[in-house]
Scaffold this active site. Structure first.
Site, short mmCIF file in Angstrom:
data_model
loop_
_atom_site.label_atom_id
_atom_site.label_comp_id
_atom_site.label_asym_id
_atom_site.label_seq_id
_atom_site.Cartn_x
_atom_site.Cartn_y
_atom_site.Cartn_z
N MET A 1 -34.66 49.21 -33.67
CA MET A 1 -35.60 48.17 -33.57
C MET A 1 -36.37 48.09 -34.95
SD MET A 1 -38.94 47.32 -31.09
CE MET A 1 -40.09 48.67 -31.91
N ASN A 2 -36.73 46.93 -35.64
CA ASN A 2 -37.53 46.82 -36.59
C ASN A 2 -38.64 45.73 -36.33
OD1 ASN A 2 -35.01 45.68 -37.83
ND2 ASN A 2 -36.20 44.67 -39.31
N ASP A 3 -38.73 44.75 -37.06
CA ASP A 3 -39.84 43.76 -37.18
C ASP A 3 -40.09 43.30 -35.67
OD1 ASP A 3 -39.03 44.11 -39.58
OD2 ASP A 3 -39.01 41.81 -40.12
N TRP B 1 -30.19 50.37 -38.74
CA TRP B 1 -30.33 48.81 -39.05
C TRP B 1 -28.63 48.29 -39.17
CZ3 TRP B 1 -28.86 45.29 -42.88
CH2 TRP B 1 -29.57 44.03 -42.66
N PHE C 1 -32.38 37.22 -38.14
CA PHE C 1 -33.42 37.68 -38.77
C PHE C 1 -34.83 37.39 -38.18
CE2 PHE C 1 -32.07 39.67 -43.34
CZ PHE C 1 -30.95 40.50 -42.74
N SER C 2 -35.79 37.94 -38.93
CA SER C 2 -37.00 37.50 -38.29
C SER C 2 -37.67 36.34 -38.40
CB SER C 2 -38.13 38.44 -39.22
OG SER C 2 -37.98 39.78 -38.77
N ARG D 1 -36.77 33.68 -46.06
CA ARG D 1 -36.80 34.16 -44.79
C ARG D 1 -38.16 34.28 -44.12
NH1 ARG D 1 -34.79 38.46 -47.88
NH2 ARG D 1 -36.01 40.57 -47.77
N ASP D 2 -37.70 34.50 -42.81
CA ASP D 2 -38.88 34.86 -42.06
C ASP D 2 -40.00 33.98 -41.69
OD1 ASP D 2 -37.67 37.50 -42.41
OD2 ASP D 2 -38.98 38.31 -43.70
N GLU E 1 -42.11 39.66 -47.80
CA GLU E 1 -41.43 39.39 -46.55
C GLU E 1 -42.36 38.76 -45.45
OE1 GLU E 1 -37.55 42.09 -46.62
OE2 GLU E 1 -39.34 43.26 -45.92
C1 FRU Z 1 -38.66 43.12 -42.96
C2 FRU Z 1 -37.10 42.43 -43.03
C3 FRU Z 1 -37.54 41.07 -43.01
C4 FRU Z 1 -36.13 40.61 -42.43
C5 FRU Z 1 -35.70 41.58 -41.16
C6 FRU Z 1 -34.19 42.16 -41.21
O1 FRU Z 1 -38.51 44.19 -42.35
O2 FRU Z 1 -36.46 43.02 -43.96
O3 FRU Z 1 -37.73 40.37 -44.00
O4 FRU Z 1 -35.89 39.12 -41.69
O5 FRU Z 1 -36.36 42.89 -41.89
O6 FRU Z 1 -33.89 42.87 -40.20
#
Ligand code: FRU
Length: 496
Positions: A54-56, A80, A112-113, A186-187, A238
């Site tokens: 898991m990340n964001d 990841w 992605f996020s 992104r994001d 980000e």
């Molecule tokens: C931030 C990030 C975002 C991206 C996502 C990819 O941690 O790098 O910019 O959308 O993680 O997993």
């Protein structure tokens, strides 16, 4: 760079690495909802996926009594890789229930996020039976495009749900926003701006933020850019967010910008700008760089949508410097505790203040001033005392220790994880981490929440915050702390 690095994805490798967990699951110890929450280092107060990476946190939105939390997820590995949106729900922001994965990679790329909104007026026309949909606005990342074109490989897309987040359909007109010459694009974080009657998107574009607006979430117009010459630029920008507050009766805006690397204690971190936004341009009212959390392990935090007057933020409790190497077994990473944000005046300036939720009190046992029989997780309070040197030491039988304190001479708080436990996975992990004291008064106080492998220190009513991970070989059972009030907290995974 990072996007090309981790392709260790086969399920076979994963199962071999995991050994026990791909077979029959052990029965949970009495009292916990699943035996996975008994694993070494498993947080007892923080959300973690049962398995996988898991990340964001993504797409947080509140609707009809349910707080939705989506998250960057790679279910087939503990590092990841191709990103999905995992999903968890809560009715109290304390107890979480993991749901099925909601968004899978597709021909446009990995997921992605991004954010999610309740399109109450059905401006998008994606609703059903006269009801507005939930709409997720996220970045599609094409790893093929990254390799072959080297640009235009990140673009914004939509998915919608007409059953309050249970099932999602990707919009057939995806993507809805691209930048042909762009690389880091992104994001998207989207909100409805009442005064101007438009959706506003805040987007991270390498070294600055771009604002876009839309009447319907489908067609977007560029409004303005902010930040190429402002704030910290030690890394890529980000996961932004733009939130408004009432401060002394006036509307103030805060632009949250996550950045990796370049944070005050190394690696990933979250800066913010206080200022004004008129539906088109953001202007900052200060030139100094400000950090929302000085600890190394609170990244990619953004706020919930549709929560009325409460501004609620959750972050990813890790750091890209070592997130792929931390010594957990079957899963990697947790979220931070949810924090409520406000603006607080110090001198003539407004600073962001983060506090823990009252909802946490439901986990509280009885408070004592004698932590002789220390049990984690727990909350610890230092009541206001005159400015002075303070140090608390948490330790275990193996002699590992985590120290935290206030250094009067340099006017800084610190967390010292130099001897806190396992740290060989990354050379920069075992460190003393510092944070400046922002409050101006002549007393200090703090709240500390310790879980099995994390500490959150919120000093001076949340003006200085530090979040840090640690990995002791056994739980800390001793505390040497003057002026402490100790409240054990019950695991959020306890069966009800
Ligand atoms: C931030 C990030 C975002 C991206 C996502 C990819 O941690 O790098 O910019 O959308 O993680 O997993």
């Amino acid at each position: 760079m990072r996007f090309r690095t981790f392709f260790v994805s086969s399920v076979l490798l994963f199962c071999l690495g995991k050994l026990s967990s791909c077979g029959e699951a052990a029965a949970p110890e009495a009292g916990l909802v699943s035996s996975v929450y008994e694993e070494p280092y498993r947080p007892q107060l923080h959300f973690t996926p049962k398995s996988g990476w898991m990340n964001d946190p993504n797409g947080m939105v509140y609707i009809n009594g349910v707080y939705h939390l989506f998250f960057q997820h790679y279910p087939d590995s503990t590092v990841w890789g191709p990103m999905h949106w995992g999903h968890a729900t809560s009715t109290d922001l304390v107890h979480w229930e993991e749901q099925s994965i909601k968004l899978f990679p597709d021909s446009l790329g990995w997921i992605f996020s991004g954010s999610a909104v309740y399109d109450q007026q059905n401006t998008s026309g994606l609703g059903k039976d006269g009801k507005g949909p939930l709409v997720a606005i996220f970045t599609h990342h094409s790893s093929d495009g990254e390799k072959t074109r080297g640009k235009d490989f990140q673009y914004q897309s939509l998915a919608y749900s007409n059953d309050e987040g249970k099932t999602w359909t990707k919009y057939e007109g995806n993507p809805v926003l691209r930048k042909p010459e762009g690389t880091d694009f992104r994001d998207p974080k989207v909100f409805w701006m009442a005064g101007v009657n438009k959706w506003i998107m805040t987007l991270a574009v390498k070294d600055h933020i771009e604002f876009y607006s839309s009447p319907d979430l489908k067609s977007w117009s560029y409004e303005s850019s902010f930040g190429a010459d402002k704030g910290a630029h030690g890394g890529v920008w980000e996961c932004p967010d733009l939130v408004s507050f009432l401060a002394d009766g006036k509307e103030k805006w805060v632009l949250i910008v996550n950045m990796n690397p370049g944070a005050p204690n190394g690696g990933s971190g979250t800066q913010y700008f206080v200022g004004d936004f008129d539906g088109r341009d953001f202007t900052a009212s200060h030139t100094d760089t400000r950090w929302m959390d000085f600890g190394p392990d609170n990244y990619a935090g953004v706020t919930w949508s549709n929560t009325g007057n409460r501004t609620l933020l959750i972050g990813w409790m890790s750091n890209w410097a070592y997130a792929n190497q931390v010594p957990t077994q079957n899963w990697r990473s947790a979220t931070t505790l949810v924090r409520e944000l406000a603006l607080q005046k110090v001198g003539n300036e407004y600073y962001l203040q983060s506090t823990l939720l009252n909802e946490l009190n439901q986990l509280a046992g009885s408070t004592t001033t004698d932590p002789a029989a220390l049990q984690l997780p727990a909350r610890f309070e230092l009541a206001a005392i005159p400015l002075q040197q303070v140090e608390w030491i948490f330790s275990n039988e193996a002699g590992e220790e985590l120290r935290l304190g206030f250094d009067k001479e340099s006017n800084r708080y610190y967390i010292d994880r130099t001897k806190a436990g396992e740290a060989s996975f990354h050379p920069d992990f075992a460190k003393r981490l510092y944070a400046p004291r922002i409050a101006a008064g002549d007393s200090i106080k703090w709240t500390v929440v310790m879980d099995h492998s994390s500490v959150e220190l919120l000093a001076d009513d949340g003006l200085t915050v530090m979040t840090a991970l640690f990995f002791p070989s056994s739980l800390y059972t001793n505390l040497n702390a003057p002026a402490v009030r100790y409240t054990p907290l019950e695991s959020i995974w306890k069966k009800k």
